[in-house]
Motif scaffolding. Structure first.
Motif, PDB file in Angstrom:
ATOM      1  N   UNK A 199       0.833  -1.210   0.000  1.00 26.53           N
ATOM      2  CA  UNK A 199       0.000   0.000   0.000  1.00 26.53           C
ATOM      3  C   UNK A 199       0.860   1.250   0.000  1.00 26.53           C
ATOM      4  N   UNK A 200       1.938   1.244   0.774  1.00 28.20           N
ATOM      5  CA  UNK A 200       2.853   2.387   0.788  1.00 28.20           C
ATOM      6  C   UNK A 200       3.433   2.618  -0.603  1.00 28.20           C
ATOM      7  N   UNK A 201       3.823   1.531  -1.282  1.00 24.07           N
ATOM      8  CA  UNK A 201       4.347   1.654  -2.644  1.00 24.07           C
ATOM      9  C   UNK A 201       3.321   2.269  -3.586  1.00 24.07           C
ATOM     10  N   UNK A 202       2.084   1.788  -3.513  1.00 23.26           N
ATOM     11  CA  UNK A 202       1.026   2.316  -4.391  1.00 23.26           C
ATOM     12  C   UNK A 202       0.771   3.791  -4.118  1.00 23.26           C
ATOM     13  N   UNK A 203       0.702   4.158  -2.853  1.00 21.12           N
ATOM     14  CA  UNK A 203       0.365   5.530  -2.490  1.00 21.12           C
ATOM     15  C   UNK A 203       1.466   6.517  -2.857  1.00 21.12           C
ATOM     16  N   UNK A 204       2.707   6.040  -2.925  1.00 21.91           N
ATOM     17  CA  UNK A 204       3.827   6.941  -3.215  1.00 21.91           C
ATOM     18  C   UNK A 204       4.308   6.832  -4.657  1.00 21.91           C
ATOM     19  N   UNK A 205       3.575   6.106  -5.484  1.00 20.25           N
ATOM     20  CA  UNK A 205       3.947   6.018  -6.897  1.00 20.25           C
ATOM     21  C   UNK A 205       3.863   7.388  -7.556  1.00 20.25           C
ATOM     22  N   UNK A 206       2.947   8.236  -7.063  1.00 17.15           N
ATOM     23  CA  UNK A 206       2.782   9.596  -7.543  1.00 17.15           C
ATOM     24  C   UNK A 206       3.452  10.544  -6.556  1.00 17.15           C
ATOM     25  N   UNK A 207       4.288  11.450  -7.050  1.00 19.83           N
ATOM     26  CA  UNK A 207       4.980  12.391  -6.173  1.00 19.83           C
ATOM     27  C   UNK A 207       4.000  13.283  -5.417  1.00 19.83           C
ATOM     28  N   UNK A 208       2.769  13.412  -5.918  1.00 20.58           N
ATOM     29  CA  UNK A 208       1.754  14.228  -5.253  1.00 20.58           C
ATOM     30  C   UNK A 208       0.836  13.352  -4.394  1.00 20.58           C
ATOM     31  N   UNK A 209       1.398  12.304  -3.837  1.00 22.05           N
ATOM     32  CA  UNK A 209       0.611  11.361  -3.038  1.00 22.05           C
ATOM     33  C   UNK A 209      -0.076  12.083  -1.882  1.00 22.05           C
ATOM     34  N   UNK A 210      -1.244  11.606  -1.536  1.00 20.41           N
ATOM     35  CA  UNK A 210      -2.037  12.173  -0.453  1.00 20.41           C
ATOM     36  C   UNK A 210      -1.375  11.869   0.904  1.00 20.41           C
ATOM     37  N   UNK A 211      -0.976  12.916   1.607  1.00 22.66           N
ATOM     38  CA  UNK A 211      -0.262  12.738   2.871  1.00 22.66           C
ATOM     39  C   UNK A 211      -1.106  12.004   3.906  1.00 22.66           C
TER      40      UNK A 211
END
Length: 312
Positions: free
Chosen positions: A54-66
């Motif tokens: 899940x961490x990998x998926x969420x940070x795939x985009x540099x604008x990931x939701x904090x």
């Protein structure tokens, strides 16, 4: 990354004492199929937890939701504690202590928190401690973190802009070695017993097992859904000149970092047998004698910081 123990028969029967049965398969196609079955089984018994995916998926985009990232991490108290412990180590040398993931994400950004989280997940693969001859499992872990830090250093100096991915690729470049230790330990020990400074580890592995740790690590990294650049760097870090894909810079950065760390004495298996990359690798990265001297001068302090991160 949860370790479930040694891979059992019939997989082990593919690698009996003596020569590898895979190597004796009559055709290349049959050998490839046998290796894929072996690698797939290893990938099944050593899995990456859902939180890491899940961490990998969420940070795939540099604008990931904090907030979503905070929630993903916050759900694992052990992960939170280990991240904060490393965050407050001498590696980051922060001016004040950080006590919350929310503050950490705001301060360092999503990619750095991803790197920290994956460092924690990866560290679990190296537990408990184990040794054989010159090999120490904790030393392999220290080498992995060192190459992660050195890869980011090399990327920064050569200006290739792959720093974030360079850290992860460096951290996991020897994933195949710890997988061999955890799942095919008897055969892994035979490889260690055969090592010398004149012959690279991956060559010894290919002779004895008919595959090497880089091929295994790259296969499992893809099975665990790591980004393609990272999987490519793992697969080709010992022979970057054979790589013709779109992530050449990252592959070469990790290869150079791995060599420099081994040369500096931070080895994976207790012996410095990593040959220097050919001149064309340095040339492609834009690394000349001056820039290599800059990297070498910074390497000692970087490895000292890596040591604090590995042991935190």
């Amino acid at each position: 990354m949860e370790v479930l123990g040694q891979v059992e028969s019939p997989l082990i029967e593919a690698l009996p004492p003596g020569e590898s049965a895979i190597a004796d398969a009559p055709t290349t196609g049959e050998r490839t199929a046998a290796l894929e079955r072996l690698f797939a089984r290893i990938g099944e018994v050593t899995t990456m937890p859902a939180a890491a995916q899940k961490v990998l998926r969420l940070t795939a985009d540099e604008k990931a939701d904090h907030e979503r990232l905070r929630e993903a991490i916050q759900g694992d108290p052990v992960l939170v504690a280990r991240i904060l412990r490393r965050l407050n180590s001498s590696y980051y040398a922060l001016s004040h202590k950080i006590s919350s993931i929310k503050t950490a994400i705001t301060l360092l950004g999503t990619r750095e928190i991803r790197n920290l989280a994956l460092t924690v997940f990866a560290s679990k693969l190296y537990e408990p401690s184990s040794s054989h001859g010159r090999y120490r499992r904790e030393a392999l872990w220290s080498h992995s973190v060192a190459v992660a830090v050195a890869s980011r250093l090399v990327a920064r100096v050569c200006g290739k802009g792959v720093g974030d991915e360079a850290y992860i690729a460096g951290l996991l470049h020897d994933l195949g070695l710890i997988l061999l230790d955890q799942t095919l330990q008897r055969h892994f020990h035979r490889v260690i017993d055969s090592l010398d400074e004149a012959t690279p580890t991956h060559v010894v592995e290919s002779r004895m097992l008919s595959f090497d740790h880089a091929t295994l690590g790259g296969f499992v990294a893809r099975r665990w859904n790591f980004p393609d650049p990272v999987a490519d760097a793992i697969t080709f870090h010992h022979h970057p000149w054979n790589y013709a894909g779109p992530h050449k810079d990252l592959v070469e950065v990790v290869s150079v970092a791995n060599y420099l760390c081994s040369r500096a004495g931070t080895t994976s298996l207790g012996v410095h047998n990593v040959p220097p990359p050919p001149d064309e690798i340095y040339a492609h990265l834009g690394l000349d004698q001056v820039t290599l001297a800059i990297i070498w001068d910074e390497l000692a302090s970087s490895l000292e910081k890596a040591s604090s991160l590995a042991s935190a």
